[in-house]
Scaffold this motif. Structure first.
Motif, PDB file in Angstrom:
ATOM      1  N   GLU A 290      41.020  33.273  35.121  1.00 13.98           N
ATOM      2  CA  GLU A 290      42.909  33.450  35.859  1.00 13.98           C
ATOM      3  C   GLU A 290      42.348  32.530  36.896  1.00 13.98           C
ATOM      4  OE1 GLU A 290      44.627  37.193  35.762  1.00 13.98           O
ATOM      5  OE2 GLU A 290      44.426  37.464  33.841  1.00 13.98           O
ATOM      6  N   ILE A 291      43.942  31.471  37.371  1.00 16.11           N
ATOM      7  CA  ILE A 291      43.166  31.036  38.913  1.00 16.11           C
ATOM      8  C   ILE A 291      44.467  31.720  39.180  1.00 16.11           C
ATOM      9  CG2 ILE A 291      43.770  28.389  40.182  1.00 16.11           C
ATOM     10  CD1 ILE A 291      42.823  27.425  37.441  1.00 16.11           C
ATOM     11  N   HIS A 292      43.718  32.019  40.987  1.00 15.81           N
ATOM     12  CA  HIS A 292      44.209  32.998  41.997  1.00 15.81           C
ATOM     13  C   HIS A 292      44.379  32.335  43.208  1.00 15.81           C
ATOM     14  CE1 HIS A 292      44.307  36.450  38.793  1.00 15.81           C
ATOM     15  NE2 HIS A 292      43.128  36.095  38.912  1.00 15.81           N
ATOM     16  N   GLN A 293      45.721  32.280  43.571  1.00 18.29           N
ATOM     17  CA  GLN A 293      45.638  31.577  45.381  1.00 18.29           C
ATOM     18  C   GLN A 293      44.374  32.343  46.737  1.00 18.29           C
ATOM     19  OE1 GLN A 293      47.415  28.990  46.840  1.00 18.29           O
ATOM     20  NE2 GLN A 293      45.729  29.067  48.356  1.00 18.29           N
TER      21      GLN A 293
ATOM     22  N   ILE B  82      39.745  23.698  46.123  1.00 20.75           N
ATOM     23  CA  ILE B  82      41.008  23.506  46.977  1.00 20.75           C
ATOM     24  C   ILE B  82      42.004  24.521  47.642  1.00 20.75           C
ATOM     25  CG2 ILE B  82      41.709  21.308  46.039  1.00 20.75           C
ATOM     26  CD1 ILE B  82      42.803  23.375  43.312  1.00 20.75           C
ATOM     27  N   GLY B  83      41.533  26.023  47.499  1.00 20.27           N
ATOM     28  CA  GLY B  83      42.049  26.841  47.818  1.00 20.27           C
ATOM     29  C   GLY B  83      42.123  28.692  46.779  1.00 20.27           C
ATOM     30  N   LYS B  84      41.704  27.860  46.302  1.00 17.92           N
ATOM     31  CA  LYS B  84      42.054  28.980  44.495  1.00 17.92           C
ATOM     32  C   LYS B  84      40.334  29.769  44.557  1.00 17.92           C
ATOM     33  CE  LYS B  84      45.828  26.587  44.115  1.00 17.92           C
ATOM     34  NZ  LYS B  84      47.304  27.330  44.167  1.00 17.92           N
ATOM     35  N   VAL B  85      40.652  30.768  43.764  1.00 20.32           N
ATOM     36  CA  VAL B  85      39.702  31.935  43.204  1.00 20.32           C
ATOM     37  C   VAL B  85      40.337  31.571  41.310  1.00 20.32           C
ATOM     38  CG1 VAL B  85      38.660  34.081  43.306  1.00 20.32           C
ATOM     39  CG2 VAL B  85      40.157  33.524  45.340  1.00 20.32           C
TER      40      VAL B  85
ATOM     41  N   ASN C 111      35.348  22.332  40.865  1.00 20.88           N
ATOM     42  CA  ASN C 111      35.252  24.079  41.147  1.00 20.88           C
ATOM     43  C   ASN C 111      36.479  23.930  42.430  1.00 20.88           C
ATOM     44  OD1 ASN C 111      35.376  26.176  42.983  1.00 20.88           O
ATOM     45  ND2 ASN C 111      32.636  26.181  43.186  1.00 20.88           N
ATOM     46  N   PHE C 112      37.258  25.216  41.762  1.00 21.25           N
ATOM     47  CA  PHE C 112      38.627  25.196  41.936  1.00 21.25           C
ATOM     48  C   PHE C 112      38.443  25.888  43.757  1.00 21.25           C
ATOM     49  CE2 PHE C 112      39.700  24.970  37.821  1.00 21.25           C
ATOM     50  CZ  PHE C 112      40.869  24.447  38.140  1.00 21.25           C
TER      51      PHE C 112
ATOM     52  N   ALA D  37      39.779  38.754  42.681  1.00 21.05           N
ATOM     53  CA  ALA D  37      40.442  37.611  42.696  1.00 21.05           C
ATOM     54  C   ALA D  37      41.781  37.866  42.799  1.00 21.05           C
ATOM     55  CB  ALA D  37      39.816  37.137  40.847  1.00 21.05           C
ATOM     56  N   SER D  38      42.038  38.247  42.253  1.00 16.43           N
ATOM     57  CA  SER D  38      43.727  38.876  42.386  1.00 16.43           C
ATOM     58  C   SER D  38      44.523  38.821  43.873  1.00 16.43           C
ATOM     59  CB  SER D  38      44.631  39.471  41.512  1.00 16.43           C
ATOM     60  OG  SER D  38      44.665  40.566  42.520  1.00 16.43           O
TER      61      SER D  38
END
Length: 131
Positions: free
Chosen positions: A102-105, A94-97, A90-91, A27-28
């Motif tokens: 935690e939210i990652h690019q 917008i191109g996130k994980v 759902n993130f 994810a990171s």
């Protein structure tokens, strides 16, 4: 017998922690750690917009720009209300994980703009807080 059960329990915990650590690392790095959400597909282990990805933008815009109920919007797109809520929150779109809070690019292409997503979150929160 007791020692075997303790060893087995310890192994399960260690394995679970190891899996979580691996998923967190993925994810990171912007890699998805679950199955592809509606509107995406996997190609060469990479998340890419699927043929139906335009339906995601339609769902977000229709929710934001009309006063259609969650129930009617879900039925229109052959979804359950909970399925619709998952899409709207759902993130990934917008191109996130998002993993473990935690939210990652993400390493994938977004389907909708962050602005559209944020406006939908505001409207959705207002609706859900009234329920």
């Amino acid at each position: 017998e007791k020692r075997i059960n303790e060893a087995l329990e310890k192994y399960k915990i260690e394995r679970s922690n190891s899996q979580k650590k691996g998923m967190h690392e993925q994810a990171s790095k912007g890699k998805i750690v679950t199955r592809p959400p509606f509107g995406y597909k996997l190609e060469n282990k990479t998340l890419v917009p699927a043929e139906n990805s335009n339906e995601i933008e339609e769902i977000f815009k229709e929710f934001l720009e009309t006063n259609i109920s969650l129930n009617k919007l879900a039925k229109k797109h052959k979804l359950t209300v909970n399925g619709l809520k998952k899409i709207l929150k759902n993130f990934t779109y917008i191109g996130k994980v998002k993993f473990s809070g935690e939210i990652h690019q993400g390493a994938h292409k977004p389907i909708i703009s962050t602005t559209l997503f944020n406006h939908v979150q505001n409207k959705l929160n207002n609706i859900l807080n009234k329920e």
